[in-house]
Write a protein that holds these residues in place. Structure first.
Motif, short mmCIF file in Angstrom:
data_model
loop_
_atom_site.label_atom_id
_atom_site.label_comp_id
_atom_site.label_asym_id
_atom_site.label_seq_id
_atom_site.Cartn_x
_atom_site.Cartn_y
_atom_site.Cartn_z
N PRO A 1 0.79 -1.18 0.04
CA PRO A 1 -0.10 -0.28 -0.06
C PRO A 1 0.67 1.34 -0.17
N MET A 2 0.38 2.28 -0.51
CA MET A 2 1.27 3.67 -0.67
C MET A 2 1.76 3.92 0.71
N CYS A 3 0.95 3.75 1.86
CA CYS A 3 1.30 3.93 2.96
C CYS A 3 0.41 3.39 3.94
N THR A 4 0.60 3.18 5.32
CA THR A 4 -0.48 2.54 6.06
C THR A 4 -1.58 2.93 6.49
N THR A 5 -1.32 4.48 6.72
CA THR A 5 -2.48 5.05 7.11
C THR A 5 -3.14 6.08 6.10
N ILE A 6 -4.43 6.58 6.30
CA ILE A 6 -5.10 7.42 5.55
C ILE A 6 -4.21 8.94 5.72
N SER A 7 -3.85 9.25 6.80
CA SER A 7 -3.16 10.52 6.92
C SER A 7 -1.72 10.68 6.36
N ASP A 8 -1.11 9.45 6.28
CA ASP A 8 0.19 9.54 5.46
C ASP A 8 -0.12 9.66 3.94
N CYS A 9 -1.05 8.78 3.73
CA CYS A 9 -1.45 8.57 2.24
C CYS A 9 -1.89 10.11 1.73
N SER A 10 -2.59 10.72 2.39
CA SER A 10 -3.14 12.10 2.14
C SER A 10 -1.96 13.11 2.05
N ALA A 11 -0.96 12.91 2.69
CA ALA A 11 0.39 13.81 2.76
C ALA A 11 1.27 13.50 1.48
N VAL A 12 1.26 12.05 1.31
CA VAL A 12 1.89 11.82 -0.23
C VAL A 12 1.22 12.35 -1.07
N VAL B 1 1.77 4.24 -8.04
CA VAL B 1 1.64 3.43 -6.91
C VAL B 1 1.42 1.97 -7.60
N GLY B 2 2.27 0.87 -7.02
CA GLY B 2 2.03 -0.48 -7.43
C GLY B 2 0.88 -1.20 -7.30
N LEU B 3 -0.32 -0.67 -7.66
CA LEU B 3 -1.52 -1.47 -7.64
C LEU B 3 -1.72 -2.30 -8.87
N GLU B 4 -0.83 -3.36 -8.91
CA GLU B 4 -0.87 -3.96 -10.31
C GLU B 4 -1.91 -5.03 -10.91
N THR C 1 -4.40 -6.28 7.20
CA THR C 1 -4.70 -7.23 5.87
C THR C 1 -5.54 -6.44 5.02
N LEU C 2 -6.37 -5.64 5.48
CA LEU C 2 -7.36 -5.47 4.55
C LEU C 2 -6.98 -4.02 3.81
N VAL C 3 -5.71 -3.33 4.45
CA VAL C 3 -5.10 -2.32 3.77
C VAL C 3 -3.85 -2.99 2.93
#
Ligand SMILES: NC(=O)c1ccc[n+]([C@@H]2O[C@H](COP(=O)([O-])OP(=O)(O)OC[C@H]3O[C@@H](n4cnc5c(N)ncnc54)[C@H](O)[C@@H]3O)[C@@H](O)[C@H]2O)c1
Length: 358
Positions: free
Chosen positions: A101-112, A125-128, A179-181
């Motif tokens: 996953p890009m990051c493990t939390t929503i807040s980190d993802c938003s910052a990215v 992002v490697g969502l292949e 797991t769901l992330v």
């Protein structure tokens, strides 16, 4: 054409898989790798064989980034390290493909998302799973309108337990995001992409019932969810569901994806039998449609998806294509996974509007 100089950050299982996928490409040269551990570096050496000569080796990714040895990097370090590594990469003009996953939390993802929008270099992002041949073909057929208006998406993943990883990082939710992330972000990305809409509500039921129950590391027991049902409602009325079991090695397929519209349905499977099944309501027919694989130059561990993903990434870096899986897609795939974990923890429906996305 000048060869694109590639670096790989994290040379464990997935980092070496990327190396194997890059090897057959003649417009790419692997110039650098980094990993804090010696053993994974030796796996990279083994993977590259006589292409290892001339590769710069680093223990710290910051030295790799400062070395001027690369035009593009792949981040394949553990999930909980992605944010810190991305912070360093995104402040350079080096293009990057970050594993899911890009990051493990929503807040980190938003910052990215914000950081990536401030630069010109490619952030991918490697969502292949979008590039698994059978799923890619399903996406094309769906776009042709063959099943009318899309109403329902269902994804089943029935597979083996999580593999052992370097330092057992994947045994703890704090490291993986849950797991769901961690792994299901692949499927939530597909749902988001296929629905063409934003999720509004998530309800999930799940737990850790079979796997890793006896595993203790540094006095802490593994806390990894191994099965769940997740339902997702989308703003445009599309409904989606995930059926996950990670103690189901004995099935015909690892993943099955079914989309149903008001005029028919399409079934895809991984690994499947090389066909889609396309059903029409009007005449109750079911057609088998061969899955094309001409884009796949190397099958690898992921049925060719990693190869196609890397080709598209390289095209985007060269300016010959656009970014197909951007950080916004990375964020929304994590949003659904995080909402599902919250739903399980609090045994309730989670409305996406209650989550902090900024
Ligand atoms: N696309 C897919 O389907 C897929 C499949 C497997 C793994 N992944 C993802 O790939 C990433 C790596 O997973 P893996 O299975 O290869 O795990 P792994 O444990 O085999 O490898 C991770 C490597 O990263 C190294 N590492 C740790 N901290 C680091 C740092 N700060 N900088 C550089 N390297 C560091 C470790 O020493 C290890 O060699 C994870 O994000 C995982 O979710 C994706």
């Amino acid at each position: 054409m000048e060869k694109l100089r590639f670096g790989v950050i994290g040379t464990g299982m997935m980092g070496c898989e990327h190396l194997r996928n890059l090897l057959p490409m003649d417009d790419v040269v692997i110039t650098a790798v980094s990993d804090p551990n010696d053993e994974p570096l030796s796996w990279a050496e083994m993977t590259l064989g006589d292409r290892w000569a001339g590769v710069s080796v680093f223990k710290d990714h910051r030295n790799l980034l400062a070395s001027d040895a690369v035009d593009a990097v792949i981040i394949a370090s553990p999930n909980h390290t992605h944010k810190a590594v991305l912070d360093d990469v995104l402040s350079t003009d080096i293009s990057v493909l970050v594993e899911k996953p890009m990051c493990t939390t929503i807040s980190d993802c938003s910052a990215v998302v914000k950081q990536s929008q401030k630069r010109d270099a490619v952030t991918w992002v490697g969502l292949e799973y979008r590039y698994m041949p059978s799923i890619a073909h399903l996406l094309n057929q769906l776009a042709s309108g063959i099943i009318g208006d899309l109403k329902m998406i269902s994804i089943r993943e029935h597979r083996f337990p999580f593999l052992v990883k370097v330092d057992n990082w994947n045994r703890f939710t704090a490291n993986t995001g849950g797991t769901l992330v961690e792994k299901c972000c692949h499927f939530f990305d597909l749902m988001n992409f296929v629905s063409g809409s934003r999720p509004t509500r998530v309800y999930a039921s799940g737990g850790q019932d079979v796997n890793h129950l006896d595993e203790v590391y540094n006095g802490q027991r593994s806390d990894i969810l191994d099965n769940a049902f997740v339902t997702v409602d989308y703003a445009n009325g599309v409904r989606a569901m995930l059926d996950l079991s990670m103690f189901a090695e004995g099935g015909r397929n690892e993943q099955e994806l079914v989309v149903v519209g008001d005029a028919g349905k399409i079934e895809a499977a991984v690994p499947g039998d090389g066909h889609l099944y396309i059903g029409k309501r009007a005449d109750r027919s079911v057609r088998t449609d061969p899955v094309p694989t001409e884009d796949v130059g190397h099958m690898g561990f992921h049925h060719g998806a990693s190869f196609v993903e890397l080709r598209r990434f390289i095209d985007a870096v060269r300016g010959d294509g656009s970014v197909e899986v951007d950080t916004t897609a990375g964020l929304w795939s994590v949003v659904v996974g995080a909402a599902a974990h919250l739903s399980i923890a609090e045994q309730r429906v989670v409305h996406i509007s209650e989550l902090e996305l900024n």
